[in-house]
Design an enzyme around this catalytic site. Structure first.
Site, PDB file in Angstrom:
ATOM      1  N   GLU A 192       0.855  -1.167   0.030  1.00 38.40           N
ATOM      2  CA  GLU A 192      -0.004  -0.174   0.099  1.00 38.40           C
ATOM      3  C   GLU A 192       0.886   1.315  -0.029  1.00 38.40           C
ATOM      4  O   GLU A 192       0.857   2.238   0.781  1.00 38.40           O
ATOM      5  CB  GLU A 192      -0.970  -0.115   1.036  1.00 38.40           C
ATOM      6  CG  GLU A 192      -1.876  -1.322   1.175  1.00 38.40           C
ATOM      7  CD  GLU A 192      -3.284  -1.053   1.807  1.00 38.40           C
ATOM      8  OE1 GLU A 192      -3.313  -0.168   2.681  1.00 38.40           O
ATOM      9  OE2 GLU A 192      -4.235  -1.852   1.619  1.00 38.40           O
ATOM     10  N   GLU A 314      -4.768  -8.899  -0.730  1.00 34.08           N
ATOM     11  CA  GLU A 314      -5.419  -8.567   0.435  1.00 34.08           C
ATOM     12  C   GLU A 314      -7.014  -8.619   0.101  1.00 34.08           C
ATOM     13  O   GLU A 314      -7.449  -7.578  -0.868  1.00 34.08           O
ATOM     14  CB  GLU A 314      -5.038  -7.290   1.201  1.00 34.08           C
ATOM     15  CG  GLU A 314      -3.937  -7.314   2.022  1.00 34.08           C
ATOM     16  CD  GLU A 314      -3.611  -6.154   2.784  1.00 34.08           C
ATOM     17  OE1 GLU A 314      -4.539  -5.405   3.379  1.00 34.08           O
ATOM     18  OE2 GLU A 314      -2.290  -5.909   2.875  1.00 34.08           O
TER      19      GLU A 314
HETATM   20  O1  AHR Z   1      -5.064  -6.235   6.775  1.00 30.18           O
HETATM   21  C1  AHR Z   1      -5.179  -5.187   7.569  1.00 30.18           C
HETATM   22  C2  AHR Z   1      -4.376  -3.917   6.881  1.00 30.18           C
HETATM   23  O2  AHR Z   1      -5.273  -3.446   5.755  1.00 30.18           O
HETATM   24  C3  AHR Z   1      -3.079  -4.169   6.006  1.00 30.18           C
HETATM   25  O3  AHR Z   1      -2.259  -3.751   6.973  1.00 30.18           O
HETATM   26  C4  AHR Z   1      -3.079  -3.087   5.042  1.00 30.18           C
HETATM   27  O4  AHR Z   1      -2.088  -3.522   3.975  1.00 30.18           O
HETATM   28  C5  AHR Z   1      -4.490  -2.733   4.777  1.00 30.18           C
HETATM   29  O5  AHR Z   1      -4.735  -1.539   4.585  1.00 30.18           O
END
Ligand code: AHR
Length: 524
Positions: A192, A314
């Site tokens: 991110e 994710e």
């Molecule tokens: O999964 C939780 C968080 O969500 C992670 O650390 C981040 O990459 C995302 O914003």
């Protein structure tokens, strides 16, 4: 008045027996794409009790463990045949300095986990503990490098430490007790980077990505698969700039998409929600499909041969933390609603495995849409865990295209307005979601999800050559959509044998109970 009551009673009786109808036609002969097992990847961040308490308790713990890893959790995870595990973050990765997590544990420095509740991290779980865990689980490690607050030198040395046979970093590794290099294929260069990973603009990150990845070397025949930090949700410009400026230097580009009802204010309770909230949530979940398509269209323009994989590293649901748990630790319960999000997401991912090479649900234990919840020495398996287990046969099997016709529902919900997006959740929700695959032994697996909370569904499946085949099934369902497994009642939601399937001359006839997820196996 009497007449009105009679009509009402009749209506109720009708809706109790009412059922939907759907048809699926499978085309096994047209299947060509393999559903990579890496679609079933997991993610373990130093966040809340995911690592500490969830996976790792240390050798001296009273909780039964093997080299510090919880035995109950290891046993449950082995059942899922986990293909890969992403670590150490997430946002944590861009504040993590790997050298703090090697050597004798008592000498490891502490740090503040600034992203996740300011908890003090003692670094007792580091590179050795992670890579050894992957070996025990038989999965590929996926290591996220620190680009946000780390250095190129630190990154380069980490790769050398993990994978080189000789040299200064290999010497240090050997001094710390590990003679042979580990096999590490997947590395993420930042996470991110548009946000917690450095708040960068895509042009700047693309250059930084090119620079960092240059020094991540292949040692002794180890071949790194380098993954660039990708976009979130609807940020198509990020994908465009990364593909334009750095595609030739990467094997994968990530994408994050959470099934979250809103990013501003309360995200809603994991346990207490209305039927409308449930349907709206599934709409948001399915909203991933047009998002994937748009990112993939951009990738196709720069990489028509599909060399660069789209890595959804994710995904999953994100609710408010459970009352009474630490804010910032993202501990949430998991119901049948979450199980549907898992099933529907897989059904979408399977369709695009010519481009999607990996997905990682967030996260493996005690954080967001987990497989496993722990409390002290107790462990429960979530409804999502059971979906992963039921979908296991699709790993590395060939995707079977299908035609599906079913009823649809217009979803609406005034309570949650999307805030981080320029798009709204999918408003037309199909009442049936399905996927199918054929494995190397010729067995066909069909997964079906009847998302209707009230009505059962009769599904006609057209499939040639069914005669003489053995058909079995497994079902995940429960009384209420909010049903979940708790430490007090750990077995409320679990899979059982499915008996609602009949072989016909043209295929199968399946009766899916309301709110159910089924996987059928058709074997020779
Ligand atoms: O999964 C939780 C968080 O969500 C992670 O650390 C981040 O990459 C995302 O914003």
């Amino acid at each position: 008045m009497k007449k009105l009551l009679c009509s009402l009673a009749l209506l109720c009786a009708m809706s109790a027996t009412a059922q939907r109808e759907a048809t699926i036609t499978l085309h096994p002969e047209e299947g060509k794409n393999v559903i990579s097992r890496h679609i079933y990847g997991q993610f373990a961040e130093h966040l809340g009790t995911c690592i500490y308490g969830g996976l790792w308790v240390g050798e001296d713990s009273a909780i039964p463990n093997t080299q510090g890893y919880r035995n109950d959790v290891l046993g449950a995870l082995k059942e899922l045949s986990i293909p890969n595990l992403r670590w150490p973050g997430g946002c944590f990765a861009d504040e993590y300095h790997w050298m703090d997590g090697i050597g004798p544990r008592e000498n490891r420095p502490r740090m503040v986990n600034n992203n996740w509740g300011g908890t003090v991290e003692d670094n007792s779980f580091g590179t050795h503990e992670f890579l050894n865990l992957c070996e025990i689980l038989g999965c590929e490690p996926y290591v996220s490098m620190n680009v946000g607050s780390g250095s190129v030198e630190e990154t380069a040395k980490w790769v050398e430490y993990m994978t080189a046979k000789d040299g200064p970093m290999a010497k240090l590794r050997k001094e710390n007790g590990r003679e042979e290099p580990w096999k590490v294929k997947y590395i993420g260069v930042g996470n991110e980077s548009w946000g917690c990973g450095g708040n960068m603009r895509p042009e700047y990150y693309a250059d930084l990505y090119r620079r960092y990845q240059t020094y991540c070397r292949d040692y002794n025949g180890n071949r790194l698969f380098k993954i660039a930090s990708g976009a979130s949700d609807y940020d198509y410009n990020w994908t465009e700039v990364l593909m334009r400026n750095a595609a030739g230097h990467m094997r994968g580009l990530s994408l994050h998409y959470y099934t979250v009802l809103t990013w501003s204010g309360s995200k809603g309770s994991a346990l207490h929600f209305t039927d409308d909230d449930y349907y709206w949530c599934l709409g948001k979940c399915l909203g991933i499909e047009p998002v994937l398509k748009k990112h993939m269209e951009i990738m196709d323009r720069y990489d028509s041969r599909k060399r660069v994989g789209l890595m959804v590293d994710e995904w999953g649901t994100w609710w408010d933390e459970e009352p009474g748990t630490v804010r910032g630790h993202l501990f949430q319960q998991n119901t049948m609603r979450d199980a549907f999000v898992a099933a529907l997401s897989f059904n979408v991912f399977h369709k695009y495995t010519d481009r999607i090479q990996m997905c990682n649900i967030a996260q493996i234990a005690n954080v967001l849409q987990s497989m496993i919840l722990t409390q002290g020495d107790k462990m429960v398996l979530t409804p999502t865990y059971y979906v992963f287990k039921m979908y296991k046969p699709h790993q590395d099997a060939t995707f079977i295209p299908m035609d599906l016709t079913c009823d649809e529902m217009q979803v609406k919900n005034e309570r949650y307005r999307p805030s981080r997006s320029d798009e709204e959740p999918t408003r037309t929700l199909p009442m049936l979601s399905a996927t199918a695959s054929k494995n190397s032994e010729g067995a066909i697996h069909i997964s079906l999800a009847n998302v209707d909370l009230k009505q059962k569904q009769e599904v006609v499946i057209n499939l040639a050559d069914i005669k003489g085949k053995k058909v079995t099934g497994e079902i995940l369902t429960s009384k209420n959509v909010g049903d979940h497994n708790s430490f007090e009642n750990p077995d409320v939601v679990k899979t059982t044998e499915f008996k609602g399937v009949k072989v016909t001359k043209d295929g199968l006839k399946v009766t899916l109970p309301a709110m159910s997820i089924v996987t059928l196996s058709i074997e020779n």
